[in-house]
Write a protein that holds these residues in place. Structure first.
Motif, PDB file in Angstrom:
ATOM      1  N   GLY A   1       0.853  -1.176   0.000  1.00  0.00           N
ATOM      2  CA  GLY A   1       0.000   0.000   0.000  1.00  0.00           C
ATOM      3  C   GLY A   1       0.891   1.228   0.000  1.00  0.00           C
ATOM      4  N   SER A   2       0.412   2.304   0.566  1.00  0.00           N
ATOM      5  CA  SER A   2       1.194   3.542   0.611  1.00  0.00           C
ATOM      6  C   SER A   2       2.502   3.305   1.364  1.00  0.00           C
ATOM      7  N   THR A   3       3.605   3.637   0.708  1.00  0.00           N
ATOM      8  CA  THR A   3       4.938   3.400   1.239  1.00  0.00           C
ATOM      9  C   THR A   3       5.757   4.668   1.064  1.00  0.00           C
ATOM     10  N   LEU A   4       6.567   4.994   2.036  1.00  0.00           N
ATOM     11  CA  LEU A   4       7.289   6.259   2.034  1.00  0.00           C
ATOM     12  C   LEU A   4       8.454   6.207   1.043  1.00  0.00           C
TER      13      LEU A   4
ATOM     14  N   GLU B   1       6.306  16.378   5.727  1.00  0.00           N
ATOM     15  CA  GLU B   1       6.112  14.962   5.430  1.00  0.00           C
ATOM     16  C   GLU B   1       5.257  14.257   6.469  1.00  0.00           C
ATOM     17  N   THR B   2       5.441  14.612   7.721  1.00  0.00           N
ATOM     18  CA  THR B   2       4.681  13.963   8.787  1.00  0.00           C
ATOM     19  C   THR B   2       3.185  14.215   8.633  1.00  0.00           C
ATOM     20  N   ALA B   3       2.824  15.454   8.316  1.00  0.00           N
ATOM     21  CA  ALA B   3       1.415  15.790   8.146  1.00  0.00           C
ATOM     22  C   ALA B   3       0.837  15.113   6.906  1.00  0.00           C
TER      23      ALA B   3
ATOM     24  N   ARG C   1       0.254  11.534   7.643  1.00  0.00           N
ATOM     25  CA  ARG C   1      -0.884  11.382   8.544  1.00  0.00           C
ATOM     26  C   ARG C   1      -2.197  11.395   7.763  1.00  0.00           C
ATOM     27  N   ARG C   2      -2.280  12.214   6.726  1.00  0.00           N
ATOM     28  CA  ARG C   2      -3.499  12.246   5.917  1.00  0.00           C
ATOM     29  C   ARG C   2      -3.711  10.921   5.182  1.00  0.00           C
TER      30      ARG C   2
ATOM     31  N   GLY D   1      -2.192   2.271  11.435  1.00  0.00           N
ATOM     32  CA  GLY D   1      -1.864   3.608  11.905  1.00  0.00           C
ATOM     33  C   GLY D   1      -0.504   4.132  11.498  1.00  0.00           C
ATOM     34  N   ARG D   2       0.089   3.570  10.464  1.00  0.00           N
ATOM     35  CA  ARG D   2       1.379   4.068  10.008  1.00  0.00           C
ATOM     36  C   ARG D   2       1.511   3.823   8.509  1.00  0.00           C
ATOM     37  N   ILE D   3       2.252   4.700   7.855  1.00  0.00           N
ATOM     38  CA  ILE D   3       2.593   4.488   6.462  1.00  0.00           C
ATOM     39  C   ILE D   3       3.796   3.551   6.418  1.00  0.00           C
TER      40      ILE D   3
END
Length: 280
Positions: A202-205, A220-222, A225-226, A242-244
């Motif tokens: 899924g969404s990965t940094l 980046e943190t905000a 969070r979205r 609860g985490r990317i």
């Protein structure tokens, strides 16, 4: 390339008495290795003792990996959309490094746009890399692995292959095609000892994720969070854990499927998305 590279241990890799990394002596090919998930896969494979043939369109990126892991990473530029170049590289690898044990298809691109605004060029480019590239590399590797009677091919797909996403039709469709291609290939070569699986993040940094946030994104943190919270307007659920994801989270799944711990797993699509798709 040199045959000495294949089994030479990395100087920085710690060893404890009696410990043998599970991929010692294995040769792995990684595409899209210069950054993000690809670079994390290289790191994870090296940690487990493999020698990695790291490839990317970005020569400097894979050369940096080779410099960071002397004796365990061989760097080569590669355009996965060029079938002849793929075949030539694997022939060179066979001759100088030895038989290929593992393939990790990570190279991919994202051209985000609503379908009504999506250009022919972006559609074609997306499929050329995300689907055609996987076809070229997997076909060339499967031929060789089948002759030897062993091997593991792991392709990084996306959870978007199974859940519709606004603005991502080309990407999602190309990844869905890749997942089914990998399963069909796996069925054809299973009797010859070759396993084929996909990992669907899924969404990965990564840089690709950051590009989705746009040039006007705040810190980046905000922004992350979205993503975790989801977006009702685009029909996206949040991420239950609860985490990317970090690229290493995906890389560890790739290495598991490539390893003997997964010796009885093939035709499988492993979601690594923190529960974001509710495994729909």
């Amino acid at each position: 390339m040199s045959t000495a590279h294949r089994t030479a241990p990395g100087a920085a890799r710690p060893r404890t008495p009696g410990y043998a990394p599970e991929l010692d002596g294995r040769l792995a090919l990684v595409t899209g290795a210069a950054r993000g998930i690809g670079a994390a896969v290289v790191q994870a494979l090296v940690t487990q003792g493999a020698h990695v043939l790291a490839t990317d369109l970005d020569p400097a990126g894979v050369e940096q990996l080779a410099a960071e892991h002397p004796g365990q990473v061989t760097a080569r530029p590669l355009d996965v959309t060029d079938a002849a170049a793929v075949e030539a590289l694997l022939t060179e690898s066979d001759r100088l490094l030895g038989p290929l044990d593992i393939v990790a298809n990570v190279a991919g691109i994202l051209r985000a746009a609503a379908v009504t605004e999506l250009s022919d060029a972006d559609w074609a480019a997306t499929f050329a890399v995300n689907t055609g590239g996987v076809f070229h590399v997997s076909r060339a590797a499967a031929r060789r692995m089948s002759e030897r009677g062993s091997g593991s091919i792991v392709t990084v797909a996306s959870n978007a292959a199974g859940v519709p996403r606004t603005g991502m039709a080309a990407y999602a469709a190309s990844k869905a095609a890749t997942v089914m291609f990998t399963k069909c290939l796996g069925l054809e070569v299973a009797g010859r000892g070759v396993r084929c699986n996909t990992v669907s993040p899924g969404s990965t940094l990564t840089d690709m994720q950051r590009a989705c946030w746009g040039p006007g994104a705040d810190d980046e943190t905000a922004a992350a969070r979205r993503v975790v919270e989801g977006d009702l307007a685009t029909y996206r659920t949040g991420i239950p854990l609860g985490r990317i994801a970090d690229p290493a989270d995906v890389a560890e799944a790739v290495v598991f499927l490539a390893s003997d711990r997964a010796r009885h797993i093939t035709l499988h699509d492993l979601y690594v998305d923190g529960g974001a798709t509710l495994r729909a």
